[in-house]
Design an enzyme around this catalytic site. Structure first.
Site, PDB file in Angstrom:
ATOM      1  CG  ASP A 202      -2.304  -0.024   0.793  1.00  0.00           C
ATOM      2  OD1 ASP A 202      -2.550   1.301   0.340  1.00  0.00           O
ATOM      3  OD2 ASP A 202      -3.175  -0.706   1.626  1.00  0.00           O
TER       4      ASP A 202
ATOM      5  CD  GLU B 100      -8.915   3.954  -1.830  1.00  0.00           C
ATOM      6  OE1 GLU B 100      -9.745   3.336  -1.258  1.00  0.00           O
ATOM      7  OE2 GLU B 100      -7.879   4.616  -1.342  1.00  0.00           O
TER       8      GLU B 100
ATOM      9  CG  HIS C 251      -8.679  -2.052   3.674  1.00  0.00           C
ATOM     10  ND1 HIS C 251      -8.462  -1.924   2.301  1.00  0.00           N
ATOM     11  CD2 HIS C 251      -8.752  -0.541   4.067  1.00  0.00           C
ATOM     12  CE1 HIS C 251      -8.189  -0.683   2.149  1.00  0.00           C
ATOM     13  NE2 HIS C 251      -8.218  -0.003   3.151  1.00  0.00           N
ATOM     14  CG  ASP C 252     -11.487   1.400   3.329  1.00  0.00           C
ATOM     15  OD1 ASP C 252     -11.334   1.298   4.540  1.00  0.00           O
ATOM     16  OD2 ASP C 252     -10.899   1.924   2.498  1.00  0.00           O
TER      17      ASP C 252
END
Length: 581
Positions: A108, A275, A348-349
């Site tokens: 990330d 993203e 994860h969100d």
């Protein structure tokens, strides 16, 4: 430098079109030292699970040094590993162990903002004359702004985690911008030294063997300076001020520069994923067009916002299959000739897909998890599997606000209740869409704490781990896990899955998701009944011929040759025929 994967320099530049990515949220994946928090040692010990699953790339959510205000997305040192997760030596070991299994490692990259405890920000806020003052976005107060009192915030921009996007610094008498938590100040990408420092850090990680980056909210690094000093009608981050802070005018320039400074000239096949909340199809075409040398693909959020009402994420509305097909179909068509899609249900969100898009009741959970996987993995694009998705893991049965750990959820609850909202209605929305649903520990087996840790887990394990776990599914040919393995194999073995054209069928059907893929004389038909209803007919053209074609994937018993094709609840099939074009 860490040993690389043998022969990888001979891969085509767009190798990722036939690849599958697996996302790991490290603090919840596997705990190797018994402190209740997942870590690098735990990941190393579980790499064989990913190898057997068949994925090609492992994406790690942040493991950098961090105060953990936002579970690691507030980074205080980009070139060190937080002790919670391990050491740099263990990171090197993980990369080497992954490469030995043919797995690439993507990290990330969180560079829209840092932690307020990063050395860059500490120096920036030390004085107005600091050499790094302009590495962040500072503004004077706006006396009387919007009729307010002297000393008001520079404008009405709101932060993603509630409240104003501006935080007051008493020592230097200015506000700094934070589009997320006040402990996550935004970097000023207009400053060339900021960009040079970021690129140097990225090169450092590539030299350690990292195979690319998933770039967190990367479209926020360019803010539209025309809006910088004025209000917008809706100040919330996901409201009207997106036109001020997202996909700004210099974003293509910054992405091209990053590609030139970091990735160009290598013979290694890197992966770059941006993203981009709020990105449009048209902009995604530009950002992911190979000719532009910006990104390989973007994460967009249109389809996971379809169950949000006018009030935003927590204003939960029913999700209609026709709207889902229209959204995903538009992205398939829009990126058919230029660019590339990222395909995902979970991350994860986001809440668990089977609880959101499927049906997590015991009667339908397994079948619906397989159906959702079939639909997603047969689209054109690169699929992402989020940890536990391959098991059909579900949302957690949260009771009260004390069960939640996530900063976004907790802040929203207290702010909404303080403004008069019904606490139970707020909790209902959090239970459905809260990020903690994705962050409960990975369910490895039926032992204590699902085999995640020998200690006390940092967040509660879902009670259904006794039935839903890797050990229970790994050798079961009818399990969700086995179905994911078969879909991944199909993508690797059948060129039509990666390279074929996409044609949406039955766009107005509220129960059936159907489409075809076609490539060099081979055609696939994908049909899925995404409802609880049995006996649902699929009125596709040439149904008789299709029903007699080769069945290459199914999630249940099939009556071969049924015409019209008739599906039971949450049944999905993939047919293949050759020389059809």
């Amino acid at each position: 430098m860490t040993e690389l994967i043998p022969g990888e320099s001979r891969l085509p530049r767009d190798w990722w079109k036939s690849a599958v990515v697996y996302q790991i949220y490290p603090r919840s994946f596997a705990d190797g030292d018994g402190d209740g928090i997942g870590d690098l040692r735990g990941i190393i010990d579980r790499l064989d699970h990913l190898k057997r699953l068949g994925v090609d790339v492992v994406w790690l959510s942040p493991v950098y040094r961090s105060p953990m205000d936002d579970n690691g997305y507030d980074i205080s040192d980009y070139q060190d590993i937080d002790p919670l997760f391990g050491t740099l030596a263990e990171m090197d070991e993980l990369i080497a162990a992954a490469h030995a299994r043919g797995l690439r490692v993507v990290m990330d990259l969180v560079v829209n903002h840092t932690s307020d405890e990063h050395a860059w920000f500490e120096e920036s806020r030390s004085s107005r004359s600091s050499l790094k003052r302009d590495w962040y976005v500072w503004r004077d107060p706006r006396p009387g702004f919007l009729g307010g009192t002297p000393g008001a915030e520079p404008n009405n921009w709101g932060a993603a985690f509630s409240g104003s996007a501006w935080a007051w610094d008493e020592a230097t008498g200015q506000y700094y911008l934070h589009l997320f938590s006040p402990k996550q100040p935004d970097l000023n990408w207009e400053h060339p030294e900021v960009r040079e420092a970021v690129y140097a850090m990225m090169r450092w990680w590539l030299a350690r063997g990292v195979d690319g980056f998933r770039m967190d909210v990367i479209n926020l690094i360019s803010k539209d300076q025309a809006y910088a000093d004025g209000p917008v009608p809706d100040g919330g981050l996901y409201g009207d001020n997106f036109k001020a802070v997202a996909c700004g005018p210099r974003l293509p320039e910054f992405l091209k520069e990053m590609h030139t400074e970091v990735f160009a000239g290598h013979d290694r096949p890197f992966l770059t994923v941006g993203e981009m909340p709020g990105v449009t199809v048209e902009l995604a075409q530009e950002y992911t067009d190979a000719a532009n040398a910006e990104l390989d693909m973007v994460f967009q959020f249109e389809h996971v916002d379809l169950d949000s009402g006018p009030g935003g994420k927590w204003d939960v509305r029913p999700l209609h299959l026709t709207a889902l097909k229209a959204s995903l179909g538009r992205w398939q068509a829009g990126l058919a000739q230029r660019g590339w899609n990222s395909l995902y249900w979970d991350n994860h969100d986001q809440p668990r897909a089977v609880s959101r898009f499927g049906n997590d009741d015991p009667q339908h959970r397994v079948r619906s998890a397989k159906a959702l996987a079939t639909v997603l993995h047969l689209h054109r694009g690169t699929p992402y599997v989020y940890q536990g998705e391959e098991l059909g893991m579900t949302n957690y049965p949260f009771q009260g606000i004390e069960d939640f750990e996530d900063l976004e959820s907790v802040n929203h609850y207290h702010e909404a209740v303080a403004h008069g909202a019904d606490p139970e209605r707020v909790l209902a929305a959090l239970r459905y869409k809260g990020r903690d649903n994705a962050r409960t520990p990975m369910q490895w087996d039926a032992s204590a704490h699902a085999g995640f840790t020998s200690g006390d887990p940092w967040i509660a394990v879902n009670p259904n781990y006794v039935d839903i776990n890797v050990a229970a599914q790994v050798d079961d040919p009818d399990s969700v896990l086995s179905h994911y393995r078969s879909l991944i194999d199909l993508r690797h073995d059948e060129p039509t899955v990666a390279d074929g054209d996409f044609t949406m069928l039955l766009p107005d059907d509220e129960r059936v998701y159907a489409f075809t893929r076609a490539h060099e004389g081979t055609e696939l038909l994908v049909v899925a009944n995404l409802s609880d209803d049995d006996g649902v007919a699929v009125p596709v053209d040439d149904a008789q011929a299709w029903s007699e074609a080769e069945l290459v994937s199914t999630n249940g018993p099939v009556a071969q040759g049924d015409s019209p094709i008739t599906l039971s609840a949450w049944e999905a099939r993939v047919y293949r025929r050759s020389n059809a074009l």
